[in-house]
Scaffold this active site. Structure first.
Site, PDB file in Angstrom:
ATOM      1  N   ASN A   1       0.855  -1.176   0.000  1.00  0.00           N
ATOM      2  CA  ASN A   1       0.000   0.000   0.000  1.00  0.00           C
ATOM      3  C   ASN A   1       0.898   1.234   0.000  1.00  0.00           C
ATOM      4  O   ASN A   1       2.135   1.130   0.049  1.00  0.00           O
ATOM      5  CB  ASN A   1      -0.997  -0.017   1.169  1.00  0.00           C
ATOM      6  CG  ASN A   1      -0.332   0.033   2.536  1.00  0.00           C
ATOM      7  OD1 ASN A   1       0.761   0.586   2.708  1.00  0.00           O
ATOM      8  ND2 ASN A   1      -0.989  -0.552   3.525  1.00  0.00           N
TER       9      ASN A   1
ATOM     10  N   ASP B   1      -6.711  -7.239   0.712  1.00  0.00           N
ATOM     11  CA  ASP B   1      -6.591  -8.681   0.429  1.00  0.00           C
ATOM     12  C   ASP B   1      -7.509  -9.087  -0.722  1.00  0.00           C
ATOM     13  O   ASP B   1      -7.140  -9.923  -1.552  1.00  0.00           O
ATOM     14  CB  ASP B   1      -6.938  -9.495   1.671  1.00  0.00           C
ATOM     15  CG  ASP B   1      -6.030  -9.192   2.842  1.00  0.00           C
ATOM     16  OD1 ASP B   1      -4.861  -8.840   2.605  1.00  0.00           O
ATOM     17  OD2 ASP B   1      -6.492  -9.310   3.995  1.00  0.00           O
TER      18      ASP B   1
END
EC number: 2.7.1.15
Length: 289
Positions: free
Chosen positions: A178, A238
């Protein structure tokens, strides 16, 4: 085929007025449980994206329900061990805007027996994929075996530990980060993210979309996020990762795989929970249409 050496957690959700500050005691508005863990989430996402997935991991006493749930969702669970160590679990607080704060107990996820890898990956073939995250033991061992089998290796660098990322870098095909993790890794390695010696890098930026950096083709692909009102952001990354790797394993062009992944994540954040909130492919395609 996708193999996933991944964590399996019991998620405990506490909906709160705001995320707690140091020393603060809050009364939860709501409480629920679900199957989670970055590994389990990614396995379910990849299955729901249309791929076959074999999960490699471990649960402790009382963890059979998590294995049963994965099986019900279509994941191959024959290589999930039952060991004496308590199962992994997570305490997740969620505020009114859907943001979360999470504490993880790794438990059985970090106590895997090295002898489990060779049997689990014995059927792997060149062109198959291995997914890894930093919530289990044996990451380097699995990545090395996968490379020897001619597999592609996707590594989610979370929870972020620079030493763990550095150790696995020589073996991976796709590094998933991220935006915060990308900054941390760039600082730790003293080089821009795009110069990190990995064939492909994905950087997710939440509501700002995602960027795909392909050093092999010399191209960068950026996609926006879909505008939705989030209820629970837990597991969104995810979901994105599982859908992306499934798409790549199905030979989708990167942009198409990224758009599917972004749509799946957008649908997920509009639902409470983790694995139970991950959308099926037909829902994603309907959303895109």
């Amino acid at each position: 085929m996708i193999f996933n050496l991944g964590s399996i957690n019991a998620d405990h959700f506490y909906r709160v007025p705001h995320l707690p500050t140091p020393g603060e005691t809050l009364t939860a508005i709501d409480y629920s449980t679900d199957l989670g863990g970055k590994g389990a989430n990614q396995s379910v996402a990849a299955v729901r994206a249309g791929s076959k997935v074999c999960h490699i991991g471990a649960v402790g006493p009382g963890g059979a329900w998590m294995v049963d749930r994965l099986t019900e969702l279509g994941v191959d669970t024959q290589h999930i061990a039952r060991i004496p160590t308590p199962s992994g679990h997570a305490i997740i607080t969620i505020d009114a805007l859907g943001e979360n704060a999470i504490v993880i107990f790794p438990g059985a996820n970090r106590m895997l027996d090295p002898t489990c890898l060779e049997p689990a990956l014995s059927s792997a073939r060149s062109g198959d994929w291995l997914m890894l995250q930093n919530e289990t033991s044996l990451q380097i061992d699995a990545a090395r075996i996968a490379r020897d089998h001619g597999m592609s290796v996707a590594y989610s660098a979370a929870p972020f530990e620079v030493d763990a990322v550095r150790a696995v870098l020589p073996y991976i095909s796709v590094l998933l980060l991220n935006s915060v993790e990308a900054q941390q890794l760039s600082k730790a390695l003293s080089q821009p993210v795009e110069d990190i010696p990995v064939p492909r890098i994905l950087i997710t930026r939440g509501s700002k979309g995602a960027t795909w950096i392909d050093r092999v083709r010399g191209e960068t692909v950026s996609i926006p996020a879909f505008s939705v009102t989030p209820i629970d952001t837990t597991g969104a990354g995810d979901t994105f990762a599982g859908y992306l790797i499934a798409g790549l394993s199905q030979d989708l062009p990167p942009r198409d795989a990224l758009i599917r992944a972004a749509a799946a994540a957008a649908l997920k954040v509009q639902q409470k929970g983790t694995t139970k909130a991950i959308p099926k492919l037909d829902q994603v395609l309907a959303f895109l249409n």
